[in-house]
Design a protein around this motif. Structure first.
Motif, mmCIF file in Angstrom:
data_model
loop_
_atom_site.group_PDB
_atom_site.id
_atom_site.type_symbol
_atom_site.label_atom_id
_atom_site.label_comp_id
_atom_site.label_asym_id
_atom_site.label_seq_id
_atom_site.Cartn_x
_atom_site.Cartn_y
_atom_site.Cartn_z
ATOM 1 N N ASN A 18 0.825 -1.208 0.000
ATOM 2 C CA ASN A 18 0.000 0.000 0.000
ATOM 3 C C ASN A 18 0.859 1.259 0.000
ATOM 4 O O ASN A 18 0.523 2.245 -0.661
ATOM 5 C CB ASN A 18 -0.949 0.023 1.189
ATOM 6 N N LEU A 29 2.223 1.597 -3.538
ATOM 7 C CA LEU A 29 1.119 1.922 -4.442
ATOM 8 C C LEU A 29 0.673 3.369 -4.288
ATOM 9 O O LEU A 29 0.540 4.097 -5.281
ATOM 10 C CB LEU A 29 -0.061 0.983 -4.153
ATOM 11 N N SER A 78 1.155 6.474 -6.950
ATOM 12 C CA SER A 78 -0.053 7.154 -7.433
ATOM 13 C C SER A 78 0.037 8.658 -7.202
ATOM 14 O O SER A 78 -0.348 9.448 -8.073
ATOM 15 C CB SER A 78 -1.291 6.600 -6.732
ATOM 16 N N ASN A 138 -8.333 4.525 -9.568
ATOM 17 C CA ASN A 138 -7.551 3.299 -9.733
ATOM 18 C C ASN A 138 -6.752 2.963 -8.484
ATOM 19 O O ASN A 138 -6.590 1.790 -8.135
ATOM 20 C CB ASN A 138 -6.621 3.427 -10.934
ATOM 21 N N SER A 151 -7.095 -0.458 -6.328
ATOM 22 C CA SER A 151 -5.891 -1.265 -6.109
ATOM 23 C C SER A 151 -5.606 -1.475 -4.633
ATOM 24 O O SER A 151 -5.184 -2.558 -4.221
ATOM 25 C CB SER A 151 -4.689 -0.595 -6.782
ATOM 26 N N LEU A 203 -7.769 -4.198 -3.468
ATOM 27 C CA LEU A 203 -7.271 -5.514 -3.881
ATOM 28 C C LEU A 203 -6.068 -5.953 -3.051
ATOM 29 O O LEU A 203 -5.935 -7.129 -2.706
ATOM 30 C CB LEU A 203 -6.921 -5.494 -5.369
ATOM 31 N N VAL A 204 -5.199 -5.006 -2.737
ATOM 32 C CA VAL A 204 -4.032 -5.340 -1.908
ATOM 33 C C VAL A 204 -4.482 -5.752 -0.513
ATOM 34 O O VAL A 204 -3.921 -6.673 0.077
ATOM 35 C CB VAL A 204 -3.041 -4.148 -1.854
#
Length: 87
Positions: free
Chosen positions: A33, A36, A40, A57, A61, A64-65
């Protein structure tokens, strides 16, 4: 070795496995995270006109993580409360 001692060893080993699973899941999710969200935010700073799509997005994501540690915690709970290895 009697059956009680074998069960105690299995329970202790299961507890260590649960601790290892939870530690690995939390560490992996935190690193994932962090990476990510950092990338981002970098992308949003470089292309502000696309920040809405990038933010959407990023949120998908992150969800999902985070699903992987939740599955790991479910497996850990199964090892603690419904241990299939105990006789």
């Amino acid at each position: 070795m009697n059956e009680m001692t074998e069960n105690a060893i299995i329970i202790v080993a299961s507890m260590f496995a649960v601790a290892f699973i939870c530690f690995g899941a939390a560490l992996g999710a935190a690193l994932g995270n962090g990476n990510l969200c950092g990338k981002s935010i970098e992308s949003m700073a470089r292309q502000p006109e696309e920040s809405g799509k990038l933010f959407t997005n990023m949120l998908v994501s992150v969800g999902l993580v985070e699903s992987m540690p939740i599955l790991c915690y479910v497996i850990a709970v199964v090892l603690v409360f419904a241990n299939p290895f105990i006789k």
